[in-house]
Design an enzyme around this catalytic site. Structure first.
Site, PDB file in Angstrom:
ATOM      1  N   LYS A  84      15.994  65.687  84.615  1.00 14.28           N
ATOM      2  CA  LYS A  84      14.915  65.005  85.337  1.00 14.28           C
ATOM      3  C   LYS A  84      14.078  64.061  84.452  1.00 14.28           C
ATOM      4  O   LYS A  84      14.343  63.944  83.267  1.00 14.28           O
ATOM      5  CB  LYS A  84      14.052  66.054  86.027  1.00 14.28           C
ATOM      6  CG  LYS A  84      14.841  66.897  87.059  1.00 14.28           C
ATOM      7  CD  LYS A  84      15.197  66.103  88.292  1.00 14.28           C
ATOM      8  CE  LYS A  84      16.203  66.765  89.226  1.00 14.28           C
ATOM      9  NZ  LYS A  84      15.747  67.910  89.971  1.00 14.28           N
TER      10      LYS A  84
HETATM   11  C1  LIG Z   1      16.100  68.976  90.930  1.00 12.38           C
HETATM   12  C2  LIG Z   1      15.377  69.062  92.217  1.00 12.38           C
HETATM   13  C3  LIG Z   1      14.673  70.223  92.608  1.00 12.38           C
HETATM   14  C4  LIG Z   1      14.771  71.511  91.854  1.00 12.38           C
HETATM   15  O1  LIG Z   1      14.319  71.448  90.534  1.00 12.38           O
HETATM   16  P1  LIG Z   1      14.639  72.632  89.519  1.00 12.38           P
HETATM   17  O2  LIG Z   1      13.589  72.446  88.458  1.00 12.38           O
HETATM   18  O3  LIG Z   1      16.018  72.405  89.009  1.00 12.38           O
HETATM   19  O4  LIG Z   1      14.492  73.904  90.245  1.00 12.38           O
HETATM   20  C5  LIG Z   1      13.947  70.195  93.771  1.00 12.38           C
HETATM   21  N1  LIG Z   1      13.898  69.089  94.535  1.00 12.38           N
HETATM   22  C6  LIG Z   1      14.560  67.964  94.220  1.00 12.38           C
HETATM   23  C7  LIG Z   1      14.450  66.770  95.114  1.00 12.38           C
HETATM   24  C8  LIG Z   1      15.339  67.921  93.052  1.00 12.38           C
HETATM   25  O5  LIG Z   1      16.030  66.806  92.758  1.00 12.38           O
END
Ligand SMILES: *Cc1c(COP(=O)(O)O)cnc(C)c1O
Length: 387
Positions: A187
């Site tokens: 991310k």
């Molecule tokens: C990656 C993601 C999540 C979950 O994030 P994690 O930290 O991996 O639990 C939730 N919503 C969206 C839109 C995502 O892309």
């Protein structure tokens, strides 16, 4: 074309180095690796950066979304409005909390929740809406808030793709009642795995802190501190805590928080770098007949995580194959959730989402990608188009 064979461009890559290692070293030297002073500091710095009163560190955005709903104590079976195109965690959070998702269709150009379909699908049974800033593109928050206020809905922002991004001069995650962020390794910024919940509500902040720490009302670090200097009665009872709710083990630890402190200092730069790379892509593809931008990129003040393109449905798979054989990783973010077996029974008409997802491709985007890499990827697309 030796060049082609030797290249291997991944889709995402975390931008980590000595700053993060030095920050972790401090945690090791202190010898307190669990939830402690580094997390306190990361939460404070995050609140200041985002412009919210309280931030609560957790071990993923999935956990953040779950707690955002669980801490409300909604009656079982109530409904939560969720955009059709998002990662599964957005809707899992609804099921985890004993609630049911209602999928809202997306706007075909921004891939975010369409306010008109939101208004059409909202019922008296709905208690919340989760707005997702897909790929980092802001959902239309004014419209969503105005509908939500009219129907008394809690507004949760899923900022998993948009850490650091702003909308109309205000940071994403501060528009609704609760903002949920992801620090998963791919991310906008990372702590390995991790997440953050932001709110301005002091009572909610207290509840979230209990819920993320198995229901305990004082964390171990604070208790250990109490043992050093308060009244003797307090010192003797430093081990004492009470539990009133069946909370989860969702806390962030100090190793992750240390990485987060170093990453936060780089976040604006990383987002600006991604914006530069997107501008380079858009420039290279602007007169393409085959390819359109996958999102209406508005780069100023942005926190885009994805560079997406749209192509005619019949070109998507062949183009992805061509990119793959040129050593370029691609992805699709995301298949509409009602197309998964788990969510098929919640399909209440999301026709645009079902059409548009077959046309989207995610291309590589990360701070260390070079202009030369982007030019190479653009060239592969232009060559595909020419043949
Ligand atoms: C990656 C993601 C999540 C979950 O994030 P994690 O930290 O991996 O639990 C939730 N919503 C969206 C839109 C995502 O892309």
């Amino acid at each position: 074309m030796d060049d082609r064979r030797s290249r291997s461009i991944r889709l995402f890559k975390p931008y980590v180095g000595d700053e993060e290692l030095n920050s972790i070293r401090e945690v090791f030297e202190r010898g307190w690796l669990g939830m402690g002073p580094a997390l306190d500091r990361f939460e404070q710095e995050w609140s200041k950066y985002i412009g919210c009163a309280y931030s609560v560190g957790v071990n993923s955005c999935t956990a953040a979304l779950h707690l955002a709903l669980a801490a409300q104590g909604f009656p079982q079976g109530k409904k939560v409005l969720v955009p059709a195109i998002t990662f599964v965690s957005t809707a899992h959070a609804v099921l985890y909390s004993g609630l049911e998702p209602i999928f809202v269709d997306v706007d075909e150009s921004s891939l975010t929740l369409d306010p008109e379909d939101l208004e059409r699908k909202v019922t008296a049974d709905c208690v919340a809406v989760i707005a997702v800033h897909l790929g980092g593109h802001a959902a239309p928050m004014e419209e969503i808030l105005s509908i939500a206020r009219r129907y008394g809905l809690l507004v949760v922002e899923d900022c998993a793709n948009s850490a650091g991004g702003s909308y109309r001069g205000r940071k994403l995650g501060t528009w609704g009642d609760i903002g949920c962020f992801s620090f998963e390794e791919k991310k906008n910024m990372t702590t390995g795995d991790g997440g953050m919940i932001c709110t301005n509500d002091p009572a909610l902040n207290e509840r979230l802190r209990q819920w993320r720490w198995v229901g305990i009302d004082r964390d171990t670090w604070k208790r250990a501190q109490t043992g050093q200097g308060d009244t003797s009665a307090d010192q003797a009872r430093h081990w004492y805590y009470e539990v009133a709710v069946p909370g989860y083990k969702y806390n962030m630890n100090d190793i992750a928080a240390a990485i987060g402190l170093a990453q936060l200092r780089k976040l604006d730069w990383m987002n600006a770098r991604r914006a530069e790379l997107i501008a380079r892509y858009l420039d290279g593809l602007q007169d393409s007949e085959l390819v359109r931008p996958g999102l209406p990129y508005e780069l100023s003040g942005s926190g885009y995580w994805l560079f997406m393109i749209k192509v005619g449905e019949r070109w998507r798979d062949p183009l992805m194959m061509a990119l793959r054989s040129a050593g370029i990783a691609t992805g699709v973010h995301f298949m509409p959730l009602p197309l998964h077996p788990l969510y098929a029974r919640y399909d209440t008409g999301i026709e645009r989402a079902k059409r548009v997802w077959k046309r989207i491709i995610t291309l590589p985007l990360f701070p260390e990608l070079t202009f030369e890499d982007v030019d190479y990827i653009v060239n592969v697309i232009r060559n595909f188009e020419a043949n």
